[in-house]
Design a protein around this motif. Structure first.
Motif, PDB file in Angstrom:
ATOM      1  N   ARG A 179       1.021  -1.106   0.090  1.00  0.00           N
ATOM      2  CA  ARG A 179      -0.117  -0.035  -0.058  1.00  0.00           C
ATOM      3  C   ARG A 179       0.847   1.282   0.060  1.00  0.00           C
ATOM      4  NH1 ARG A 179      -3.374  -3.431   2.881  1.00  0.00           N
ATOM      5  NH2 ARG A 179      -2.732  -2.689   4.899  1.00  0.00           N
ATOM      6  N   LYS A 180       2.125   1.079   0.574  1.00  0.00           N
ATOM      7  CA  LYS A 180       3.142   2.297   0.485  1.00  0.00           C
ATOM      8  C   LYS A 180       3.887   2.466  -0.824  1.00  0.00           C
ATOM      9  CE  LYS A 180       3.107   1.953   5.637  1.00  0.00           C
ATOM     10  NZ  LYS A 180       4.161   1.119   6.437  1.00  0.00           N
ATOM     11  N   GLY A 181       3.931   1.307  -1.683  1.00  0.00           N
ATOM     12  CA  GLY A 181       4.818   1.299  -2.715  1.00  0.00           C
ATOM     13  C   GLY A 181       5.032  -0.064  -3.357  1.00  0.00           C
ATOM     14  N   ARG A 182       5.743  -0.232  -4.163  1.00  0.00           N
ATOM     15  CA  ARG A 182       6.201  -1.497  -5.113  1.00  0.00           C
ATOM     16  C   ARG A 182       6.959  -2.417  -3.978  1.00  0.00           C
ATOM     17  NH1 ARG A 182       6.753  -1.617 -10.450  1.00  0.00           N
ATOM     18  NH2 ARG A 182       7.241  -3.513 -11.044  1.00  0.00           N
ATOM     19  N   VAL A 183       6.470  -3.663  -4.329  1.00  0.00           N
ATOM     20  CA  VAL A 183       7.167  -4.745  -3.384  1.00  0.00           C
ATOM     21  C   VAL A 183       7.602  -5.715  -4.007  1.00  0.00           C
ATOM     22  CG1 VAL A 183       6.824  -6.725  -1.596  1.00  0.00           C
ATOM     23  CG2 VAL A 183       5.746  -4.272  -1.269  1.00  0.00           C
ATOM     24  N   THR A 184       9.035  -6.044  -4.140  1.00  0.00           N
ATOM     25  CA  THR A 184       9.593  -7.097  -5.077  1.00  0.00           C
ATOM     26  C   THR A 184       9.802  -8.318  -4.321  1.00  0.00           C
ATOM     27  OG1 THR A 184      10.513  -5.411  -6.462  1.00  0.00           O
ATOM     28  CG2 THR A 184      11.399  -7.600  -6.628  1.00  0.00           C
ATOM     29  N   LEU A 185       9.260  -9.168  -4.657  1.00  0.00           N
ATOM     30  CA  LEU A 185       9.326 -10.617  -4.153  1.00  0.00           C
ATOM     31  C   LEU A 185      10.471 -11.171  -4.629  1.00  0.00           C
ATOM     32  CD1 LEU A 185       5.689 -11.819  -4.299  1.00  0.00           C
ATOM     33  CD2 LEU A 185       6.513 -10.701  -2.233  1.00  0.00           C
ATOM     34  N   LEU A 186      11.604 -11.717  -3.799  1.00  0.00           N
ATOM     35  CA  LEU A 186      12.775 -12.244  -4.224  1.00  0.00           C
ATOM     36  C   LEU A 186      12.698 -13.648  -3.811  1.00  0.00           C
ATOM     37  CD1 LEU A 186      15.070  -9.485  -2.500  1.00  0.00           C
ATOM     38  CD2 LEU A 186      14.278  -9.779  -4.919  1.00  0.00           C
ATOM     39  N   TYR A 187      13.424 -14.362  -4.979  1.00  0.00           N
ATOM     40  CA  TYR A 187      13.456 -15.980  -4.809  1.00  0.00           C
ATOM     41  C   TYR A 187      14.793 -16.471  -5.501  1.00  0.00           C
ATOM     42  CZ  TYR A 187      12.500 -15.395  -9.842  1.00  0.00           C
ATOM     43  OH  TYR A 187      12.124 -15.227 -11.215  1.00  0.00           O
ATOM     44  N   ALA A 188      15.261 -17.591  -4.980  1.00  0.00           N
ATOM     45  CA  ALA A 188      16.494 -17.923  -5.627  1.00  0.00           C
ATOM     46  C   ALA A 188      16.425 -19.215  -6.805  1.00  0.00           C
ATOM     47  CB  ALA A 188      17.283 -18.602  -4.350  1.00  0.00           C
ATOM     48  N   ALA A 189      15.185 -19.561  -7.108  1.00  0.00           N
ATOM     49  CA  ALA A 189      14.929 -20.661  -7.978  1.00  0.00           C
ATOM     50  C   ALA A 189      15.396 -19.928  -9.439  1.00  0.00           C
ATOM     51  CB  ALA A 189      13.628 -20.785  -7.852  1.00  0.00           C
ATOM     52  N   HIS A 190      15.935 -21.113  -9.992  1.00  0.00           N
ATOM     53  CA  HIS A 190      16.334 -20.717 -11.492  1.00  0.00           C
ATOM     54  C   HIS A 190      15.089 -20.484 -12.294  1.00  0.00           C
ATOM     55  CE1 HIS A 190      20.746 -21.130 -11.067  1.00  0.00           C
ATOM     56  NE2 HIS A 190      20.354 -22.347 -10.231  1.00  0.00           N
ATOM     57  N   ASP A 191      14.002 -21.104 -12.336  1.00  0.00           N
ATOM     58  CA  ASP A 191      13.020 -21.252 -12.953  1.00  0.00           C
ATOM     59  C   ASP A 191      12.078 -19.858 -12.652  1.00  0.00           C
ATOM     60  OD1 ASP A 191      10.240 -21.480 -14.479  1.00  0.00           O
ATOM     61  OD2 ASP A 191      10.839 -23.819 -14.396  1.00  0.00           O
ATOM     62  N   GLU A 192      12.020 -19.185 -13.733  1.00  0.00           N
ATOM     63  CA  GLU A 192      11.277 -17.927 -13.609  1.00  0.00           C
ATOM     64  C   GLU A 192       9.735 -17.901 -13.272  1.00  0.00           C
ATOM     65  OE1 GLU A 192      12.849 -14.581 -15.722  1.00  0.00           O
ATOM     66  OE2 GLU A 192      14.951 -15.193 -15.220  1.00  0.00           O
ATOM     67  N   GLU A 193       9.233 -18.888 -13.839  1.00  0.00           N
ATOM     68  CA  GLU A 193       7.825 -19.281 -14.326  1.00  0.00           C
ATOM     69  C   GLU A 193       7.007 -20.021 -13.028  1.00  0.00           C
ATOM     70  OE1 GLU A 193       6.998 -19.937 -18.287  1.00  0.00           O
ATOM     71  OE2 GLU A 193       8.431 -18.268 -18.915  1.00  0.00           O
ATOM     72  N   MET A 194       7.920 -21.247 -12.580  1.00  0.00           N
ATOM     73  CA  MET A 194       7.496 -22.284 -11.639  1.00  0.00           C
ATOM     74  C   MET A 194       8.229 -22.225 -10.368  1.00  0.00           C
ATOM     75  SD  MET A 194       6.753 -25.522 -14.120  1.00  0.00           S
ATOM     76  CE  MET A 194       6.531 -25.213 -15.948  1.00  0.00           C
ATOM     77  N   ASN A 195       7.891 -21.147  -9.590  1.00  0.00           N
ATOM     78  CA  ASN A 195       8.725 -20.936  -8.401  1.00  0.00           C
ATOM     79  C   ASN A 195       7.581 -20.485  -7.406  1.00  0.00           C
ATOM     80  OD1 ASN A 195       8.655 -18.059  -8.075  1.00  0.00           O
ATOM     81  ND2 ASN A 195       9.997 -18.351 -10.108  1.00  0.00           N
ATOM     82  N   ASN A 196       8.018 -20.525  -6.184  1.00  0.00           N
ATOM     83  CA  ASN A 196       6.975 -20.056  -4.914  1.00  0.00           C
ATOM     84  C   ASN A 196       6.499 -18.566  -5.234  1.00  0.00           C
ATOM     85  OD1 ASN A 196       9.834 -20.020  -3.794  1.00  0.00           O
ATOM     86  ND2 ASN A 196       8.784 -18.893  -2.488  1.00  0.00           N
ATOM     87  N   ALA A 197       7.391 -17.850  -5.660  1.00  0.00           N
ATOM     88  CA  ALA A 197       7.171 -16.513  -5.637  1.00  0.00           C
ATOM     89  C   ALA A 197       6.063 -16.002  -6.674  1.00  0.00           C
ATOM     90  CB  ALA A 197       8.405 -15.514  -5.982  1.00  0.00           C
ATOM     91  N   VAL A 198       5.873 -16.718  -7.607  1.00  0.00           N
ATOM     92  CA  VAL A 198       4.790 -16.896  -8.631  1.00  0.00           C
ATOM     93  C   VAL A 198       3.533 -16.990  -7.937  1.00  0.00           C
ATOM     94  CG1 VAL A 198       3.990 -17.760 -10.655  1.00  0.00           C
ATOM     95  CG2 VAL A 198       6.347 -17.005 -10.428  1.00  0.00           C
ATOM     96  N   VAL A 199       3.574 -18.078  -7.195  1.00  0.00           N
ATOM     97  CA  VAL A 199       2.208 -18.415  -6.540  1.00  0.00           C
ATOM     98  C   VAL A 199       1.776 -17.472  -5.521  1.00  0.00           C
ATOM     99  CG1 VAL A 199       1.130 -20.090  -4.890  1.00  0.00           C
ATOM    100  CG2 VAL A 199       2.831 -20.944  -6.808  1.00  0.00           C
ATOM    101  N   LEU A 200       2.919 -16.985  -4.587  1.00  0.00           N
ATOM    102  CA  LEU A 200       2.469 -15.982  -3.501  1.00  0.00           C
ATOM    103  C   LEU A 200       2.112 -14.750  -4.119  1.00  0.00           C
ATOM    104  CD1 LEU A 200       2.544 -15.202  -0.579  1.00  0.00           C
ATOM    105  CD2 LEU A 200       5.072 -14.674  -0.872  1.00  0.00           C
ATOM    106  N   ARG A 201       2.671 -14.306  -5.129  1.00  0.00           N
ATOM    107  CA  ARG A 201       2.286 -13.004  -5.720  1.00  0.00           C
ATOM    108  C   ARG A 201       1.043 -13.372  -6.285  1.00  0.00           C
ATOM    109  NH1 ARG A 201       4.561 -10.404 -11.161  1.00  0.00           N
ATOM    110  NH2 ARG A 201       3.994 -12.538 -12.279  1.00  0.00           N
ATOM    111  N   GLY A 202       0.261 -14.422  -6.972  1.00  0.00           N
ATOM    112  CA  GLY A 202      -1.071 -14.788  -7.128  1.00  0.00           C
ATOM    113  C   GLY A 202      -2.000 -14.594  -5.926  1.00  0.00           C
ATOM    114  N   VAL A 203      -1.234 -15.029  -4.774  1.00  0.00           N
ATOM    115  CA  VAL A 203      -2.227 -15.133  -3.594  1.00  0.00           C
ATOM    116  C   VAL A 203      -2.401 -13.651  -3.185  1.00  0.00           C
ATOM    117  CG1 VAL A 203      -2.344 -15.802  -1.312  1.00  0.00           C
ATOM    118  CG2 VAL A 203      -1.542 -17.456  -2.928  1.00  0.00           C
ATOM    119  N   LEU A 204      -1.315 -12.836  -3.192  1.00  0.00           N
ATOM    120  CA  LEU A 204      -1.374 -11.648  -2.671  1.00  0.00           C
ATOM    121  C   LEU A 204      -2.413 -10.793  -3.652  1.00  0.00           C
ATOM    122  CD1 LEU A 204       2.431 -11.151  -2.023  1.00  0.00           C
ATOM    123  CD2 LEU A 204       0.429 -11.033  -0.285  1.00  0.00           C
ATOM    124  N   ARG A 205      -2.277 -10.872  -4.701  1.00  0.00           N
ATOM    125  CA  ARG A 205      -3.056 -10.033  -5.666  1.00  0.00           C
ATOM    126  C   ARG A 205      -4.611 -10.494  -5.675  1.00  0.00           C
ATOM    127  NH1 ARG A 205       0.217  -9.972 -11.260  1.00  0.00           N
ATOM    128  NH2 ARG A 205       1.721  -8.408 -10.728  1.00  0.00           N
TER     129      ARG A 205
END
Length: 120
Positions: free
Chosen positions: A90-116
């Motif tokens: 609510r205060k500005g952009r939040v970048t979810l950081l992850y270590a996985a090599h796969d940019e499409e199948m990782n937990n950050a993708v799922v978490l962003r979906g839940v957050l949105r």
């Protein structure tokens, strides 16, 4: 709608990242805290060790991983971190950081979906 971006934690920090939040349960290998420039380490919003090991970044397990991870995100600890992330967004952009090599199948993708999805 809150702005949640995704980025590999190994990529250099940039001003447009806004708040940088690590969403992995383990600290990324070979990365110092200074280089990572993490504002928050949201361990409780990361998949459990058991789920992470089971998934093993196997593409055929992706659908099941998402379902199991969303279930884990219903825990009180995860919900607390999700509330914190939404408040940050609510205060500005939040970048979810992850270590996985796969940019499409990782937990950050799922978490962003839940957050949105559940954000009001």
């Amino acid at each position: 709608m809150p702005a949640f971006a995704l980025k590999r934690v190994y990529e250099p920090p940039e001003p447009e990242d806004g708040a940088r939040v690590l969403v992995d349960r383990l600290w990324p290998r070979g990365l110092t805290k200074e280089k990572a420039a993490v504002d928050l380490w949201a361990k409780d919003a990361a998949p459990s060790h058991e789920l992470r090991r089971w998934f093993g970044h196997e593409p055929e397990r992706w659908e099941e991983f998402q379902a199991r991870y969303r279930e884990e995100l219903e825990s009180p600890e995860a919900q607390e971190q999700i509330a914190t992330l939404r408040a940050m967004a609510r205060k500005g952009r939040v970048t979810l950081l992850y270590a996985a090599h796969d940019e499409e199948m990782n937990n950050a993708v799922v978490l962003r979906g839940v957050l949105r999805h559940k954000a009001s």
